[in-house]
Motif scaffolding. Structure first.
Motif, mmCIF file in Angstrom:
data_model
loop_
_atom_site.group_PDB
_atom_site.id
_atom_site.type_symbol
_atom_site.label_atom_id
_atom_site.label_comp_id
_atom_site.label_asym_id
_atom_site.label_seq_id
_atom_site.Cartn_x
_atom_site.Cartn_y
_atom_site.Cartn_z
ATOM 1 N N MET A 95 0.818 -1.166 -0.174
ATOM 2 C CA MET A 95 -0.077 -0.024 -0.075
ATOM 3 C C MET A 95 0.958 1.144 -0.032
ATOM 4 O O MET A 95 0.509 2.411 -0.491
ATOM 5 C CB MET A 95 -1.033 0.166 1.140
ATOM 6 C CG MET A 95 -1.995 -1.074 1.061
ATOM 7 S SD MET A 95 -3.090 -1.259 2.609
ATOM 8 C CE MET A 95 -2.901 0.168 3.419
ATOM 9 N N TYR A 96 2.079 1.176 0.648
ATOM 10 C CA TYR A 96 2.899 2.598 0.779
ATOM 11 C C TYR A 96 3.985 2.458 -0.273
ATOM 12 O O TYR A 96 4.610 3.558 -0.546
ATOM 13 C CB TYR A 96 3.592 2.182 2.127
ATOM 14 C CG TYR A 96 2.773 2.578 3.333
ATOM 15 C CD1 TYR A 96 2.972 4.177 3.771
ATOM 16 C CD2 TYR A 96 1.951 1.656 3.968
ATOM 17 C CE1 TYR A 96 1.987 4.359 4.870
ATOM 18 C CE2 TYR A 96 1.287 2.156 5.046
ATOM 19 C CZ TYR A 96 1.382 3.494 5.410
ATOM 20 O OH TYR A 96 0.408 3.647 6.650
ATOM 21 N N GLU A 97 4.265 1.461 -0.951
ATOM 22 C CA GLU A 97 5.419 1.384 -1.906
ATOM 23 C C GLU A 97 5.141 2.133 -3.229
ATOM 24 O O GLU A 97 3.952 2.770 -3.498
ATOM 25 C CB GLU A 97 5.891 0.140 -2.391
ATOM 26 C CG GLU A 97 4.724 -0.721 -3.296
ATOM 27 C CD GLU A 97 5.479 -1.854 -3.878
ATOM 28 O OE1 GLU A 97 6.667 -2.053 -4.184
ATOM 29 O OE2 GLU A 97 4.818 -2.942 -3.872
ATOM 30 N N ASN A 98 6.193 2.503 -3.835
ATOM 31 C CA ASN A 98 5.989 3.464 -4.905
ATOM 32 C C ASN A 98 5.493 2.718 -6.042
ATOM 33 O O ASN A 98 6.526 2.255 -7.088
ATOM 34 C CB ASN A 98 7.348 4.278 -5.174
ATOM 35 C CG ASN A 98 7.199 5.195 -6.054
ATOM 36 O OD1 ASN A 98 6.101 6.114 -6.361
ATOM 37 N ND2 ASN A 98 8.289 5.526 -6.850
ATOM 38 N N GLU A 99 4.196 2.460 -6.402
ATOM 39 C CA GLU A 99 3.813 1.918 -7.563
ATOM 40 C C GLU A 99 4.612 0.567 -8.303
ATOM 41 O O GLU A 99 5.004 0.795 -9.278
ATOM 42 C CB GLU A 99 3.591 2.831 -8.695
ATOM 43 C CG GLU A 99 2.816 3.888 -8.104
ATOM 44 C CD GLU A 99 2.338 5.309 -8.848
ATOM 45 O OE1 GLU A 99 2.896 5.118 -10.039
ATOM 46 O OE2 GLU A 99 1.646 6.008 -8.394
ATOM 47 N N GLY A 100 4.777 -0.369 -7.138
ATOM 48 C CA GLY A 100 5.368 -1.454 -7.840
ATOM 49 C C GLY A 100 6.961 -1.403 -7.821
ATOM 50 O O GLY A 100 7.704 -2.225 -8.463
ATOM 51 N N GLU A 101 7.692 -0.166 -7.255
ATOM 52 C CA GLU A 101 9.039 -0.305 -7.639
ATOM 53 C C GLU A 101 9.707 -0.797 -6.480
ATOM 54 O O GLU A 101 10.912 -1.128 -6.436
ATOM 55 C CB GLU A 101 9.630 1.148 -7.669
ATOM 56 C CG GLU A 101 8.997 1.920 -8.931
ATOM 57 C CD GLU A 101 9.659 3.346 -8.787
ATOM 58 O OE1 GLU A 101 10.563 3.717 -8.197
ATOM 59 O OE2 GLU A 101 9.059 4.279 -9.688
ATOM 60 N N GLY A 102 9.068 -1.493 -5.491
ATOM 61 C CA GLY A 102 9.721 -2.294 -4.382
ATOM 62 C C GLY A 102 10.420 -1.506 -3.174
ATOM 63 O O GLY A 102 11.156 -1.904 -2.477
ATOM 64 N N CYS A 103 9.751 -0.077 -3.203
ATOM 65 C CA CYS A 103 10.326 0.815 -2.221
ATOM 66 C C CYS A 103 9.234 1.875 -1.856
ATOM 67 O O CYS A 103 8.312 2.015 -2.563
ATOM 68 C CB CYS A 103 11.624 1.247 -2.424
ATOM 69 S SG CYS A 103 11.575 2.549 -3.905
ATOM 70 N N ILE A 104 9.424 2.188 -0.454
ATOM 71 C CA ILE A 104 8.571 3.377 -0.158
ATOM 72 C C ILE A 104 9.258 4.762 -0.232
ATOM 73 O O ILE A 104 10.592 4.815 0.243
ATOM 74 C CB ILE A 104 8.184 3.260 1.196
ATOM 75 C CG1 ILE A 104 7.424 1.898 1.383
ATOM 76 C CG2 ILE A 104 7.292 4.394 1.784
ATOM 77 C CD1 ILE A 104 6.988 1.412 2.713
ATOM 78 N N THR A 105 9.088 5.681 -1.292
ATOM 79 C CA THR A 105 9.503 6.984 -1.242
ATOM 80 C C THR A 105 9.027 7.774 -0.327
ATOM 81 O O THR A 105 7.779 7.733 0.052
ATOM 82 C CB THR A 105 9.649 7.346 -2.758
ATOM 83 O OG1 THR A 105 8.018 7.688 -3.166
ATOM 84 C CG2 THR A 105 10.088 6.335 -3.773
#
Length: 151
Positions: A95-105
């Protein structure tokens, strides 16, 4: 013999532990826990809840957490409970990650907090991430997120 992964975990937990241990005495009090959570996540934790959390992992009964007690508190439970927690954390991370990039920005964190009614600026989100950004890349990986959520 410890593996590279287990050594890495210890280093990560010790880094997070030092962030909580504001007075540098090698132990975390309920007050330090409350202070850190408030400053980092912007959430006030009732004193009773912080004391109960500390007590739940305080093996020697001194009312404080040393690094080993803190690490035990932060690690997953074994068995089915651990698997359930892992699934829930992965779902929350998604839910928090950056659209499937595998990280939270900082921007993706800001977006989700806004959806939850807790508006924060990008700089505030950057500071929140910085507290648990162990590798210093400016974003949270799942492992860093897991540590943040378990402490």
């Amino acid at each position: 013999m410890p593996t590279a992964a287990s050594i890495s975990d210890v280093v990560e937990f010790e880094h997070v532990f030092r962030s909580f241990d504001k007075d540098g005495d090698g132990r975390i009090s309920a007050a330090e826990l409350r202070c850190y959570m408030s400053a980092t996540l912007g959430e006030e934790i009732p004193a009773e809840d912080a004391a109960a959390l500390v007590a739940s992992a305080d093996a020697d009964g001194d009312g404080l957490l040393d690094v080993d007690e803190f690490t035990r508190l932060a690690k997953f439970a074994d068995g089915e409970e651990g698997e359930r927690i892992e699934r829930e954390l992965r779902e929350a991370f998604g839910m928090y990650e950056n659209e499937g990039e595998g990280c939270i920005t900082p921007k993706s964190l800001r977006r989700m907090l806004s959806r939850l009614g807790a508006s924060r600026g990008v700089e505030e989100c950057r500071n929140m991430i910085r507290r648990f950004d162990i590798d210093g890349d400016g974003v949270l990986s799942f492992e860093e997120f897991r540590i943040m959520m378990m402490v």
